[in-house]
Design a protein around this motif. Structure first.
Motif, PDB file in Angstrom:
ATOM      1  N   LEU A 150       0.814  -1.206   0.000  1.00  0.00           N
ATOM      2  CA  LEU A 150       0.000   0.000   0.000  1.00  0.00           C
ATOM      3  C   LEU A 150       0.855   1.266   0.000  1.00  0.00           C
ATOM      4  O   LEU A 150       0.443   2.300  -0.547  1.00  0.00           O
ATOM      5  CB  LEU A 150      -0.930  -0.007   1.218  1.00  0.00           C
ATOM      6  CG  LEU A 150      -2.119   0.960   1.213  1.00  0.00           C
ATOM      7  CD1 LEU A 150      -3.223   0.442   2.136  1.00  0.00           C
ATOM      8  CD2 LEU A 150      -1.734   2.364   1.649  1.00  0.00           C
ATOM      9  N   LEU A 151       2.038   1.207   0.588  1.00  0.00           N
ATOM     10  CA  LEU A 151       2.868   2.404   0.722  1.00  0.00           C
ATOM     11  C   LEU A 151       3.961   2.486  -0.337  1.00  0.00           C
ATOM     12  O   LEU A 151       4.845   3.337  -0.240  1.00  0.00           O
ATOM     13  CB  LEU A 151       3.502   2.441   2.127  1.00  0.00           C
ATOM     14  CG  LEU A 151       2.519   2.502   3.302  1.00  0.00           C
ATOM     15  CD1 LEU A 151       3.282   2.461   4.618  1.00  0.00           C
ATOM     16  CD2 LEU A 151       1.638   3.743   3.227  1.00  0.00           C
ATOM     17  N   ASP A 152       3.906   1.644  -1.355  1.00  0.00           N
ATOM     18  CA  ASP A 152       4.982   1.621  -2.347  1.00  0.00           C
ATOM     19  C   ASP A 152       5.024   2.875  -3.222  1.00  0.00           C
ATOM     20  O   ASP A 152       6.098   3.286  -3.661  1.00  0.00           O
ATOM     21  CB  ASP A 152       4.836   0.392  -3.257  1.00  0.00           C
ATOM     22  CG  ASP A 152       5.290  -0.886  -2.573  1.00  0.00           C
ATOM     23  OD1 ASP A 152       5.719  -0.805  -1.408  1.00  0.00           O
ATOM     24  OD2 ASP A 152       5.208  -1.963  -3.206  1.00  0.00           O
ATOM     25  N   ALA A 153       3.890   3.491  -3.486  1.00  0.00           N
ATOM     26  CA  ALA A 153       3.858   4.654  -4.371  1.00  0.00           C
ATOM     27  C   ALA A 153       4.519   5.858  -3.718  1.00  0.00           C
ATOM     28  O   ALA A 153       4.579   5.972  -2.488  1.00  0.00           O
ATOM     29  CB  ALA A 153       2.422   4.991  -4.755  1.00  0.00           C
ATOM     30  N   GLU A 154       4.999   6.756  -4.549  1.00  0.00           N
ATOM     31  CA  GLU A 154       5.609   7.978  -4.020  1.00  0.00           C
ATOM     32  C   GLU A 154       4.604   8.774  -3.206  1.00  0.00           C
ATOM     33  O   GLU A 154       4.937   9.374  -2.185  1.00  0.00           O
ATOM     34  CB  GLU A 154       6.137   8.827  -5.179  1.00  0.00           C
ATOM     35  CG  GLU A 154       6.821  10.110  -4.730  1.00  0.00           C
ATOM     36  CD  GLU A 154       7.381  10.900  -5.893  1.00  0.00           C
ATOM     37  OE1 GLU A 154       7.817  12.052  -5.687  1.00  0.00           O
ATOM     38  OE2 GLU A 154       7.378  10.375  -7.037  1.00  0.00           O
ATOM     39  N   ARG A 155       3.354   8.800  -3.660  1.00  0.00           N
ATOM     40  CA  ARG A 155       2.270   9.436  -2.912  1.00  0.00           C
ATOM     41  C   ARG A 155       1.160   8.407  -2.763  1.00  0.00           C
ATOM     42  O   ARG A 155       0.237   8.342  -3.578  1.00  0.00           O
ATOM     43  CB  ARG A 155       1.774  10.673  -3.650  1.00  0.00           C
ATOM     44  CG  ARG A 155       0.883  11.565  -2.790  1.00  0.00           C
ATOM     45  CD  ARG A 155       0.601  12.884  -3.488  1.00  0.00           C
ATOM     46  NE  ARG A 155      -0.235  12.703  -4.656  1.00  0.00           N
ATOM     47  CZ  ARG A 155      -0.370  13.598  -5.611  1.00  0.00           C
ATOM     48  NH1 ARG A 155       0.291  14.718  -5.550  1.00  0.00           N
ATOM     49  NH2 ARG A 155      -1.172  13.367  -6.638  1.00  0.00           N
ATOM     50  N   GLU A 166      -2.811  -5.139  -8.161  1.00  0.00           N
ATOM     51  CA  GLU A 166      -3.301  -6.511  -8.083  1.00  0.00           C
ATOM     52  C   GLU A 166      -3.136  -7.114  -6.689  1.00  0.00           C
ATOM     53  O   GLU A 166      -3.887  -8.006  -6.292  1.00  0.00           O
ATOM     54  CB  GLU A 166      -2.582  -7.384  -9.109  1.00  0.00           C
ATOM     55  CG  GLU A 166      -2.918  -7.033 -10.556  1.00  0.00           C
ATOM     56  CD  GLU A 166      -2.227  -7.953 -11.535  1.00  0.00           C
ATOM     57  OE1 GLU A 166      -1.457  -8.835 -11.082  1.00  0.00           O
ATOM     58  OE2 GLU A 166      -2.446  -7.798 -12.751  1.00  0.00           O
ATOM     59  N   ARG A 167      -2.170  -6.620  -5.949  1.00  0.00           N
ATOM     60  CA  ARG A 167      -1.949  -7.154  -4.597  1.00  0.00           C
ATOM     61  C   ARG A 167      -3.115  -6.865  -3.662  1.00  0.00           C
ATOM     62  O   ARG A 167      -3.310  -7.572  -2.654  1.00  0.00           O
ATOM     63  CB  ARG A 167      -0.653  -6.587  -4.015  1.00  0.00           C
ATOM     64  CG  ARG A 167       0.609  -7.070  -4.720  1.00  0.00           C
ATOM     65  CD  ARG A 167       1.850  -6.334  -4.260  1.00  0.00           C
ATOM     66  NE  ARG A 167       1.826  -4.931  -4.676  1.00  0.00           N
ATOM     67  CZ  ARG A 167       2.829  -4.085  -4.458  1.00  0.00           C
ATOM     68  NH1 ARG A 167       3.927  -4.501  -3.837  1.00  0.00           N
ATOM     69  NH2 ARG A 167       2.749  -2.838  -4.863  1.00  0.00           N
ATOM     70  N   ALA A 168      -3.904  -5.840  -3.967  1.00  0.00           N
ATOM     71  CA  ALA A 168      -5.032  -5.499  -3.106  1.00  0.00           C
ATOM     72  C   ALA A 168      -6.076  -6.608  -3.077  1.00  0.00           C
ATOM     73  O   ALA A 168      -6.729  -6.841  -2.062  1.00  0.00           O
ATOM     74  CB  ALA A 168      -5.664  -4.188  -3.565  1.00  0.00           C
ATOM     75  N   ARG A 169      -6.251  -7.291  -4.195  1.00  0.00           N
ATOM     76  CA  ARG A 169      -7.240  -8.382  -4.245  1.00  0.00           C
ATOM     77  C   ARG A 169      -6.875  -9.502  -3.285  1.00  0.00           C
ATOM     78  O   ARG A 169      -7.750 -10.108  -2.648  1.00  0.00           O
ATOM     79  CB  ARG A 169      -7.320  -8.939  -5.666  1.00  0.00           C
ATOM     80  CG  ARG A 169      -7.732  -7.922  -6.720  1.00  0.00           C
ATOM     81  CD  ARG A 169      -9.213  -7.818  -6.814  1.00  0.00           C
ATOM     82  NE  ARG A 169      -9.632  -6.920  -7.885  1.00  0.00           N
ATOM     83  CZ  ARG A 169     -10.858  -6.863  -8.350  1.00  0.00           C
ATOM     84  NH1 ARG A 169     -11.796  -7.646  -7.846  1.00  0.00           N
ATOM     85  NH2 ARG A 169     -11.173  -6.012  -9.310  1.00  0.00           N
ATOM     86  N   ALA A 170      -5.573  -9.775  -3.186  1.00  0.00           N
ATOM     87  CA  ALA A 170      -5.124 -10.814  -2.262  1.00  0.00           C
ATOM     88  C   ALA A 170      -5.140 -10.312  -0.822  1.00  0.00           C
ATOM     89  O   ALA A 170      -5.412 -11.065   0.120  1.00  0.00           O
ATOM     90  CB  ALA A 170      -3.723 -11.282  -2.648  1.00  0.00           C
ATOM     91  N   ALA A 171      -4.854  -9.025  -0.634  1.00  0.00           N
ATOM     92  CA  ALA A 171      -4.760  -8.477   0.718  1.00  0.00           C
ATOM     93  C   ALA A 171      -6.121  -8.366   1.392  1.00  0.00           C
ATOM     94  O   ALA A 171      -6.229  -8.522   2.609  1.00  0.00           O
ATOM     95  CB  ALA A 171      -4.085  -7.108   0.677  1.00  0.00           C
TER      96      ALA A 171
END
Length: 288
Positions: A150-155, A166-171
């Motif tokens: 979730l925190l990978d983006a610069e903002r 895509e990781r959100a679907r698993a999370a």
């Protein structure tokens, strides 16, 4: 974003209320499970022609009495009645209490708000603005959400993460519910003419497609205020979390604090934080 939010709201609710719920016989040959326009007009004591103008956006200035009659006929909750009034105000040129008083979109948290976060350690807590940007967070929040990306983006932005990563679907095992709540919050708790909401909606309409646009168009869905959220954490396993929201209206921000809903989750968060078992206690709450 549609320029006829009031008409869309009325039509959506009319089509969602069944004749039985309105105290009417279903009758034969119905092409829709909802109310016919003539039926709602009769229940509300207005003409079919006037209701048609409202739904089509050709009349955007209904009286308070008409709004109340339509709300009664549709059996709206208090929250939905407040939304109906807001849509009518904004459709008629804007409610200064809703539009003009809205603060500029913030991209940073004040030092005193950051100090509050420091006091909340090691609880997972974050400061968000009204479009879901993560402005500041505790280390506990980083340990909870960092491994799911979730925190990978610069903002970092919650909506952008949920709808495009895509990781959100698993999370989130209950991804649909999480997506519903985030979009409903975006639609119901900020001015509809806000340019930042419009820009984010335009972006997600392209990057996420129908998964986002269908939810954004559905004015009948309101965000849940209580309930649990399941999170499949790659290090801690499945967690059940409650959340408490502290609003900062002058800043257009909110502090969201995640709390363990059961003892298993409390122990898992203790392990993530490197604390002894029992340092965090489960918080009772209604399941949802």
């Amino acid at each position: 974003m549609s320029d006829n939010e009031l008409g869309t709201f009325l039509r959506t609710w009319r089509e969602a209320v069944t004749p039985a719920e309105a105290g009417l016989p279903a009758g034969p040959r119905r092409r829709t499970p909802g109310l016919r326009r003539a039926e709602l007009a009769t229940l509300a004591g207005v003409s079919v022609e006037y209701l048609t103008r409202l739904e089509q956006g050709r009349d955007r200035n209904p009286s308070a009495q008409v709004l109340g009659a339509l709300a009664d006929a549709l059996n709206l909750s208090l929250r939905d009645r407040m939304l109906l009034r807001r849509l009518a105000k904004e459709g008629d040129g804007g409610d200064p209490l809703v539009c003009a008083a809205a603060p500029p979109l913030s991209r940073a948290a004040r030092p005193t708000v950051r100090a509050v976060l420091d006091r909340l350690e090691p609880a997972p807590a974050a400061v968000l603005n009204w479009i879901g940007d993560v402005l500041a967070h505790t280390e506990g929040y980083a340990r909870l959400t960092g491994p799911i990306g979730l925190l990978d983006a610069e903002r970092p932005n919650l909506l952008r993460y949920v709808f495009t990563d895509e990781r959100a679907r698993a999370a989130y095992p209950d991804w649909d519910r999480v997506a519903d709540d985030l979009v409903a919050q975006l639609r119901h708790e900020v001015p509809l003419r806000d340019p930042y909401v419009a820009a984010l909606a335009d972006e997600l309409s392209v990057t996420a497609g129908a998964e986002f646009t269908a939810r954004f168009a559905d004015l009948a869905v309101t965000p849940r205020r209580v309930g649990t959220q399941r999170l499949a954490h790659p290090e801690a396993g499945e967690l059940r979390l409650l959340h408490e929201t502290l609003t900062l209206p002058d800043d257009g921000q909110r502090i969201v604090v995640h709390l363990p809903a059961d003892d298993t989750t409390a122990a898992a968060l203790d392990r993530l934080d490197g604390r002894r078992p029992g340092a965090l206690r489960a918080v009772g709450g209604r399941a949802g």
